[in-house]
Design a protein around this motif. Structure first.
Motif, PDB file in Angstrom:
ATOM      1  N   GLN A 123     -80.136  -0.923   6.097  1.00 43.74           N
ATOM      2  CA  GLN A 123     -80.720   0.327   6.571  1.00 43.74           C
ATOM      3  C   GLN A 123     -81.640   0.083   7.760  1.00 43.74           C
ATOM      4  N   ARG A 124     -82.393  -0.997   7.708  1.00 44.24           N
ATOM      5  CA  ARG A 124     -83.278  -1.332   8.818  1.00 44.24           C
ATOM      6  C   ARG A 124     -82.489  -1.545  10.117  1.00 44.24           C
ATOM      7  N   ALA A 125     -81.270  -2.067   9.976  1.00 46.35           N
ATOM      8  CA  ALA A 125     -80.435  -2.342  11.154  1.00 46.35           C
ATOM      9  C   ALA A 125     -79.528  -1.164  11.489  1.00 46.35           C
ATOM     10  N   ASN A 126     -79.790  -0.006  10.871  1.00 46.46           N
ATOM     11  CA  ASN A 126     -78.957   1.186  11.067  1.00 46.46           C
ATOM     12  C   ASN A 126     -77.487   0.895  10.761  1.00 46.46           C
ATOM     13  N   ALA A 127     -77.260   0.092   9.722  1.00 40.98           N
ATOM     14  CA  ALA A 127     -75.895  -0.313   9.377  1.00 40.98           C
ATOM     15  C   ALA A 127     -75.521   0.075   7.957  1.00 40.98           C
ATOM     16  N   LEU A 128     -76.281   0.969   7.330  1.00 39.48           N
ATOM     17  CA  LEU A 128     -76.005   1.305   5.937  1.00 39.48           C
ATOM     18  C   LEU A 128     -74.656   2.006   5.794  1.00 39.48           C
ATOM     19  N   ASP A 129     -74.340   2.923   6.708  1.00 42.39           N
ATOM     20  CA  ASP A 129     -73.036   3.593   6.664  1.00 42.39           C
ATOM     21  C   ASP A 129     -71.905   2.568   6.789  1.00 42.39           C
ATOM     22  N   GLU A 130     -72.077   1.634   7.710  1.00 42.58           N
ATOM     23  CA  GLU A 130     -71.061   0.601   7.923  1.00 42.58           C
ATOM     24  C   GLU A 130     -70.853  -0.230   6.669  1.00 42.58           C
ATOM     25  N   VAL A 131     -71.932  -0.637   6.031  1.00 44.00           N
ATOM     26  CA  VAL A 131     -71.838  -1.447   4.822  1.00 44.00           C
ATOM     27  C   VAL A 131     -71.174  -0.651   3.693  1.00 44.00           C
ATOM     28  N   GLU A 132     -71.557   0.618   3.530  1.00 41.70           N
ATOM     29  CA  GLU A 132     -70.927   1.461   2.510  1.00 41.70           C
ATOM     30  C   GLU A 132     -69.426   1.537   2.711  1.00 41.70           C
ATOM     31  N   ASP A 133     -69.016   1.801   3.948  1.00 40.63           N
ATOM     32  CA  ASP A 133     -67.593   1.943   4.248  1.00 40.63           C
ATOM     33  C   ASP A 133     -66.849   0.629   4.026  1.00 40.63           C
ATOM     34  N   GLU A 134     -67.458  -0.486   4.412  1.00 42.54           N
ATOM     35  CA  GLU A 134     -66.802  -1.781   4.237  1.00 42.54           C
ATOM     36  C   GLU A 134     -66.658  -2.140   2.761  1.00 42.54           C
ATOM     37  N   LEU A 135     -67.672  -1.829   1.974  1.00 40.89           N
ATOM     38  CA  LEU A 135     -67.581  -2.078   0.538  1.00 40.89           C
ATOM     39  C   LEU A 135     -66.457  -1.259  -0.082  1.00 40.89           C
ATOM     40  N   ARG A 137     -63.771  -0.008   1.451  1.00 38.97           N
ATOM     41  CA  ARG A 137     -62.467  -0.478   1.922  1.00 38.97           C
ATOM     42  C   ARG A 137     -62.077  -1.790   1.232  1.00 38.97           C
ATOM     43  N   PHE A 138     -63.063  -2.685   1.060  1.00 39.95           N
ATOM     44  CA  PHE A 138     -62.753  -3.945   0.389  1.00 39.95           C
ATOM     45  C   PHE A 138     -62.345  -3.689  -1.059  1.00 39.95           C
ATOM     46  N   GLY A 139     -63.015  -2.756  -1.720  1.00 39.79           N
ATOM     47  CA  GLY A 139     -62.637  -2.410  -3.083  1.00 39.79           C
ATOM     48  C   GLY A 139     -61.209  -1.904  -3.166  1.00 39.79           C
ATOM     49  N   ARG A 140     -60.789  -1.113  -2.173  1.00 41.49           N
ATOM     50  CA  ARG A 140     -59.419  -0.606  -2.159  1.00 41.49           C
ATOM     51  C   ARG A 140     -58.418  -1.730  -1.915  1.00 41.49           C
ATOM     52  N   ILE A 141     -58.808  -2.679  -1.072  1.00 39.37           N
ATOM     53  CA  ILE A 141     -57.929  -3.827  -0.804  1.00 39.37           C
ATOM     54  C   ILE A 141     -57.717  -4.629  -2.093  1.00 39.37           C
ATOM     55  N   VAL A 142     -58.798  -4.878  -2.816  1.00 40.37           N
ATOM     56  CA  VAL A 142     -58.698  -5.640  -4.062  1.00 40.37           C
ATOM     57  C   VAL A 142     -57.846  -4.889  -5.079  1.00 40.37           C
ATOM     58  N   THR A 143     -58.047  -3.577  -5.180  1.00 38.64           N
ATOM     59  CA  THR A 143     -57.268  -2.771  -6.113  1.00 38.64           C
ATOM     60  C   THR A 143     -55.783  -2.844  -5.790  1.00 38.64           C
ATOM     61  N   GLY A 144     -55.464  -2.901  -4.498  1.00 39.67           N
ATOM     62  CA  GLY A 144     -54.068  -2.890  -4.078  1.00 39.67           C
ATOM     63  C   GLY A 144     -53.406  -4.254  -4.024  1.00 39.67           C
ATOM     64  N   SER A 145     -54.163  -5.321  -4.273  1.00 41.17           N
ATOM     65  CA  SER A 145     -53.602  -6.670  -4.184  1.00 41.17           C
ATOM     66  C   SER A 145     -53.835  -7.416  -5.491  1.00 41.17           C
ATOM     67  N   SER A 146     -52.799  -7.504  -6.310  1.00 42.19           N
ATOM     68  CA  SER A 146     -52.942  -8.212  -7.587  1.00 42.19           C
ATOM     69  C   SER A 146     -53.200  -9.700  -7.360  1.00 42.19           C
ATOM     70  N   GLU A 147     -52.649 -10.249  -6.280  1.00 50.49           N
ATOM     71  CA  GLU A 147     -52.848 -11.674  -5.992  1.00 50.49           C
ATOM     72  C   GLU A 147     -54.302 -11.964  -5.651  1.00 50.49           C
TER      73      GLU A 147
END
Length: 282
Positions: A123-135, A137-147
């Protein structure tokens, strides 16, 4: 984190103490997060210590003194340096002075504070939105990749190997805060799946700005205008700002489906077809 009784009051006080501490921008929020995570891991390993630090029969000052003895600067010639900084020690001391309904609530609270400190760093770096979105997206990647999911949850693999895999995937492609959070979620899951951990972090990030999270699935990417209209409609419906986590799934055949917490607002063509088929069958 859901707590009851005395733990609820203790957690509320700890959150306020963290916010007051990190209002001072000279406090290193990333270092604070790492140290709080280390204390969480310590108390997870040492059940007898955790129970002693939450024992209601023990005076609060005595428990704080023990925490300071274990984590603070050592006295004497050639003494070793403190295991944590002054800010972390103050937070932990405040936590153990409080009353907890269950000993595990203390470690859960420490973990929440560690992730909150990470989010404050973003938040201090004005990157909270970016971090939320990346988390998300990564969760969706993990959900979609059984490997990938199998590799990250493999109990035979070392934490170091998992961390190296994550850094090879995220290094230079994601915000450093995102990378730090994901590595910690994977290497110290504390009985949760990665998807559950990311969902909890998403809610924690939203709470930092008193807003809700809506998971939006559409057949095609939404335009900026559509996102603005949807965000405004949800804000009006719930009476607070709503952050949109967007996902695309062609199988919905048009329209969108929106999940806010446990509530699902379904407006997809596929669901309308299913409903029509059910009516015809009836």
């Amino acid at each position: 984190m859901t707590v009851h009784g005395a733990s609820r009051e203790a957690l509320a006080a700890a959150r306020e103490q963290l916010d007051a501490l990190t209002d001072n921008t000279s406090v290193d929020a990333a270092k604070l997060a790492d140290e709080l995570a280390a204390v969480t891991a310590l108390l997870d390993r040492e059940g007898s210590l955790r129970r002693h630090l939450t024992d209601p029969a023990q005076p609060g000052e005595a428990k704080a003194g023990l925490a300071q003895q274990l984590l603070g600067p050592q006295v004497g010639v050639g003494a070793s340096p403190p295991k944590v900084g002054e800010e972390t020690l103050d937070l932990v001391s405040g936590l153990v002075r409080s009353r907890w309904s269950r000993s595990r609530d203390l470690t859960d609270a420490l973990e929440e504070l560690s992730y909150s400190a990470d989010l404050i760093d973003a938040q201090r770096a004005n990157a909270l939105d970016e971090v939320e979105d990346e988390l998300f997206r990564f969760g969706r990647i993990v959900t979609g990749s059984s490997e990938l999911r199998a590799a990250l949850s493999d109990k035979a693999a070392s934490n170091q190997a998992k961390a190296e895999l994550l850094r090879s995937l995220l290094g230079g492609r994601a915000n450093p805060v995102t990378e730090r959070i994901v590595v910690r979620l994977v290497t110290h899951p504390r009985g949760r799946s990665l998807e559950t951990g990311i969902d909890a972090l998403s809610k924690l990030a939203a709470a930092r700005r008193n807003r809700m999270v809506a998971v939006v699935v559409s057949a095609v990417p939404l335009s900026d205008q559509q996102k603005e209209r949807l965000g405004a409609a949800l804000a009006k419906l719930y009476g607070r700002q709503v952050h949109l986590n967007l996902d695309v799934d062609p199988t919905v055949l048009g329209g969108i489906t929106v999940r806010v917490g446990d509530e699902v607002i379904n407006g997809t063509i596929a669901d309308r077809l299913d409903e029509a088929a059910r009516r015809m069958a009836g």
